[in-house]
Design a protein around this motif. Structure first.
Motif, short mmCIF file in Angstrom:
data_model
loop_
_atom_site.label_atom_id
_atom_site.label_comp_id
_atom_site.label_asym_id
_atom_site.label_seq_id
_atom_site.Cartn_x
_atom_site.Cartn_y
_atom_site.Cartn_z
N LEU A 196 0.83 -1.20 0.00
CA LEU A 196 0.00 0.00 0.00
C LEU A 196 0.87 1.26 0.00
CD1 LEU A 196 -3.04 -0.12 -0.15
CD2 LEU A 196 -3.15 0.69 2.18
N ALA A 197 2.02 1.20 0.67
CA ALA A 197 2.95 2.33 0.64
C ALA A 197 3.42 2.58 -0.79
CB ALA A 197 4.14 2.06 1.55
N ALA A 198 3.76 1.51 -1.51
CA ALA A 198 4.25 1.64 -2.88
C ALA A 198 3.16 2.12 -3.82
CB ALA A 198 4.82 0.30 -3.36
N VAL A 199 1.96 1.59 -3.67
CA VAL A 199 0.84 1.99 -4.54
C VAL A 199 0.51 3.46 -4.35
CG1 VAL A 199 -1.64 1.70 -4.91
CG2 VAL A 199 -0.16 -0.31 -4.75
N THR A 200 0.48 3.90 -3.10
CA THR A 200 0.16 5.30 -2.81
C THR A 200 1.24 6.23 -3.35
OG1 THR A 200 -0.93 4.58 -0.77
CG2 THR A 200 -0.49 6.93 -1.00
N ALA A 201 2.49 5.83 -3.19
CA ALA A 201 3.60 6.68 -3.60
C ALA A 201 3.80 6.73 -5.10
CB ALA A 201 4.89 6.20 -2.93
N ASP A 252 -7.24 3.91 -1.56
CA ASP A 252 -8.57 3.77 -0.98
C ASP A 252 -9.36 2.64 -1.64
OD1 ASP A 252 -7.91 5.86 0.65
OD2 ASP A 252 -9.05 7.37 -0.45
N VAL A 253 -9.18 2.47 -2.94
CA VAL A 253 -9.87 1.38 -3.64
C VAL A 253 -9.40 0.03 -3.10
CG1 VAL A 253 -10.10 0.19 -5.86
CG2 VAL A 253 -10.36 2.68 -5.74
N LEU A 254 -8.10 -0.12 -2.89
CA LEU A 254 -7.57 -1.37 -2.35
C LEU A 254 -8.09 -1.63 -0.94
CD1 LEU A 254 -3.86 -1.30 -3.58
CD2 LEU A 254 -5.69 -2.82 -4.35
N LEU A 255 -8.38 -0.55 -0.20
CA LEU A 255 -8.92 -0.70 1.15
C LEU A 255 -10.45 -0.78 1.15
CD1 LEU A 255 -6.61 1.78 3.11
CD2 LEU A 255 -6.52 -0.72 3.11
#
Length: 204
Positions: free
Chosen positions: A40-45, A139-142
């Protein structure tokens, strides 16, 4: 006039690190495991930059060509996973840093669109997507409605900054001062929204 490339790289990596921290914190709050936190850190960044390059036909995406852009979110994700209580106490500082990361990503995304010959309207949309894309994917992943669609003035700040850069480009103004003004506008609107608790209108 242009900024020194190493300085731009440092600023870009700082923006990646800040976005990674916000994504990792969201993953911690969602009770994901260590792998989920890093992902999630990588996707967000990196998500916004990857979407930008896909839309512009840059293949493979720029951030996937350099190990540095992949390692920074991984390291930040692991650090947040290990010391998330301390990072959570600094959440306000993370939000402020996120505002400047957003500003940088929006202006560089818009400039990248122009560098491959995109028209103005495309550059505006690409610049905005570069800034907000990672957060939307997070947010979609969550399994949440993206924050930028339901509260906080975030996407609007990104849109305003991209419009400023495009107007400056169309008027033939020097690119670096225009990008600086656009970035400052994005950061200022975002910080004011945080300080004043501004939200976009919703149906009543």
């Amino acid at each position: 006039m242009s900024a020194d490339p190493p300085l731009l790289l440092v600023l870009d990596l700082l923006g990646v690190a800040v976005f990674a921290a916000s994504g990792a914190l969201a993953a911690v709050y969602a009770k994901l495991d260590v792998f989920g936190v890093v992902v999630l850190a990588a996707v967000t960044a990196l998500g916004g930059g990857v979407l930008r390059d896909i839309l512009l036909g840059i293949n493979p995406p720029t951030t996937l060509q350099d190990w540095t852009f992949l390692s920074v979110p991984a390291v930040v994700g692991l650090l947040v996973f290990r010391w998330h209580p301390a990072v959570a106490r600094l959440q306000r500082a993370v939000q402020l840093a996120d505002a400047f990361g957003l500003a940088l990503f929006v202006t560089t995304g818009t400039a990248t669109a122009f560098s491959v010959g995109a028209p103005g309207v495309t550059a505006v949309l690409v610049g905005m997507i570069t800034g907000i894309g990672g957060g939307v994917l997070r947010d979609v992943l969550l399994r949440e409605i993206p924050t930028v669609l339901r509260r906080e003035i975030y996407a609007l700040a990104a849109l305003l900054g991209a419009v400023v850069v495009v107007i400056g480009h169309e008027l033939g103004l020097p690119s670096f001062p225009v990008a600086l003004v656009g970035a400052l506008l994005v950061a200022a609107v975002r910080v004011l929204a945080l300080w004043r608790h501004w939200n976009a209108p919703v149906p009543r």
